[in-house]
Design a protein around this motif. Sequence first.
Motif, PDB file in Angstrom:
ATOM      1  N   UNK A   1     -39.305  17.951 -66.326  1.00  0.00           N
ATOM      2  CA  UNK A   1     -40.007  18.183 -65.063  1.00  0.00           C
ATOM      3  C   UNK A   1     -39.662  19.553 -64.501  1.00  0.00           C
ATOM      4  N   UNK A   2     -40.545  20.067 -63.661  1.00  0.00           N
ATOM      5  CA  UNK A   2     -40.337  21.408 -63.112  1.00  0.00           C
ATOM      6  C   UNK A   2     -40.719  21.425 -61.632  1.00  0.00           C
ATOM      7  N   UNK A   3     -39.906  22.092 -60.844  1.00  0.00           N
ATOM      8  CA  UNK A   3     -40.253  22.359 -59.440  1.00  0.00           C
ATOM      9  C   UNK A   3     -41.032  23.657 -59.425  1.00  0.00           C
ATOM     10  N   UNK A   4     -42.355  23.575 -59.167  1.00  0.00           N
ATOM     11  CA  UNK A   4     -43.170  24.772 -59.371  1.00  0.00           C
ATOM     12  C   UNK A   4     -43.322  25.602 -58.090  1.00  0.00           C
ATOM     13  N   UNK A   5     -44.010  26.739 -58.264  1.00  0.00           N
ATOM     14  CA  UNK A   5     -44.197  27.696 -57.165  1.00  0.00           C
ATOM     15  C   UNK A   5     -43.404  28.960 -57.444  1.00  0.00           C
ATOM     16  N   UNK A   6     -44.059  30.121 -57.302  1.00  0.00           N
ATOM     17  CA  UNK A   6     -43.363  31.364 -57.685  1.00  0.00           C
ATOM     18  C   UNK A   6     -43.692  32.538 -56.766  1.00  0.00           C
ATOM     19  N   UNK A   7     -44.569  32.329 -55.754  1.00  0.00           N
ATOM     20  CA  UNK A   7     -44.918  33.436 -54.854  1.00  0.00           C
ATOM     21  C   UNK A   7     -44.412  33.051 -53.466  1.00  0.00           C
ATOM     22  N   UNK A   8     -43.329  33.646 -53.029  1.00  0.00           N
ATOM     23  CA  UNK A   8     -42.716  33.123 -51.805  1.00  0.00           C
ATOM     24  C   UNK A   8     -41.827  34.143 -51.110  1.00  0.00           C
ATOM     25  N   UNK A   9     -41.509  33.784 -49.885  1.00  0.00           N
ATOM     26  CA  UNK A   9     -40.560  34.560 -49.103  1.00  0.00           C
ATOM     27  C   UNK A   9     -39.669  33.586 -48.338  1.00  0.00           C
ATOM     28  N   UNK A  10     -38.543  34.066 -47.882  1.00  0.00           N
ATOM     29  CA  UNK A  10     -37.657  33.216 -47.105  1.00  0.00           C
ATOM     30  C   UNK A  10     -36.487  34.011 -46.575  1.00  0.00           C
ATOM     31  N   UNK A  11     -35.570  33.275 -45.968  1.00  0.00           N
ATOM     32  CA  UNK A  11     -34.411  33.892 -45.330  1.00  0.00           C
ATOM     33  C   UNK A  11     -33.151  33.479 -46.106  1.00  0.00           C
ATOM     34  N   UNK A  12     -32.308  34.449 -46.392  1.00  0.00           N
ATOM     35  CA  UNK A  12     -31.055  34.166 -47.102  1.00  0.00           C
ATOM     36  C   UNK A  12     -30.147  33.347 -46.189  1.00  0.00           C
ATOM     37  N   UNK A  13     -29.718  32.189 -46.701  1.00  0.00           N
ATOM     38  CA  UNK A  13     -28.836  31.314 -45.908  1.00  0.00           C
ATOM     39  C   UNK A  13     -27.405  31.320 -46.415  1.00  0.00           C
ATOM     40  N   UNK A  14     -27.226  31.606 -47.679  1.00  0.00           N
ATOM     41  CA  UNK A  14     -25.867  31.646 -48.233  1.00  0.00           C
ATOM     42  C   UNK A  14     -25.868  32.528 -49.472  1.00  0.00           C
ATOM     43  N   UNK A  15     -24.693  33.085 -49.766  1.00  0.00           N
ATOM     44  CA  UNK A  15     -24.542  34.006 -50.887  1.00  0.00           C
ATOM     45  C   UNK A  15     -23.471  33.479 -51.831  1.00  0.00           C
TER      46      UNK A  15
END
Length: 376
Positions: free
Chosen positions: A66-80
């Motif tokens: 199985x695969x969690x799909x989706x590849x065009x995105x933006x977001x906020x860094x929450x942890x490094x």
Amino acid sequence: MTEIIAAVLHRSGDNQRPYAEHAPLSLRKLRLEPPRFGELLVRIDAAGLCHSDLSVVNGDRPRPMPMAIGHEATGIVEALGDPDDPGFAVGDRVVLAFLPACGECLRCRSSEPYMCSTGAAANGRGELLAGGCRLHDGDAPVNHHLGVSAFATHAVVDRRSAVKVDADLPPEIAALFGCAVLTGVGAVMNSAAVRPGEGVIIYGLGGVGLAALLGARASGATPILAIDPVAKKRALAEELGAIGAAPDEAEAAIARLFPRGADVVVEAAGKAAVLNAAYRSARRGGRVVTVGLPHPDEKLELPALSLVADGKTLMGSYMGSSSPARDIPRYVAMWKAGLLPVERLLGSIHRLDEINSLLDQLEDGNAVRMIMKPWG
Ligand SMILES: [Zn+2]
Ligand SMILES: [Zn+2]
């Protein structure tokens, strides 16, 4: 471990339509491992639905399941994973790119990060660049889609999959830079290297084709002919400065605008027959760039002599021959200056749980870029 919601695909191909009814994607509660050294935990706040997502669902581009799909995105860094990361900090807005560049393989060292062999191999295995999956459904691993897996509340990505952008960029616009803009604008500016005054034909006005149109405009191309069967997409193309034509009007329009053929032709429809038409509509010495993903069984038939006798160039363009770290900030700067109206690619905004019906709309070809906001 973070508990997240992600859209998981269990079977690539053999998924019945309507997708809204058969629901090939299900929203699952998954466990997401914390980021390892060199990785980032990103809270996804906008993700675009792209034809390459559909290609995994309908089996045109089979991937490990199985695969969690989706590849065009933006977001906020929450942890490094590395608290002293030299390039990223908690709170940064990042655009995610669908091919991480390792920086060390021969292709990366040859300034061709879009051909990174290590990144492509990790993507093919459904793993992050450092290897393995960070996503788990109970005890079972879930594969990553192109190192991103964006139709989710959170993602852990390799830092080389992320490009920092200005924090004030609206998320629904920022997401578009990760695939549609990178691929479409890059095809024109990097692969074809369109020069001012060159004539351009674009076949197919999905997100990538329309982005190619924006890139052609920004490059000073004229005239620009945009070919698509959907009237409202042609109308949008005309508002963006192109001349629109339906496929049955294309031949006459090409004869009128480009009696000797166009300097540059971009094929963004993903069909071998369209690529054949694209090749024929280029002038002698012209460049034909294809960004579409046809079904793997489709074959391209061309008059072999023409490549030499007509001196044409036929090139495939993966990820717009881009360096995301170089090009995304460049395109964002152009957007801010009003030179690349990326917001015009934005169709509609949806919840994550609408994803199956959005796949129907995408396959029907009527929708401009649809964005999902996992947090509403
Ligand atoms: Zn895409
Ligand atoms: Zn590499």
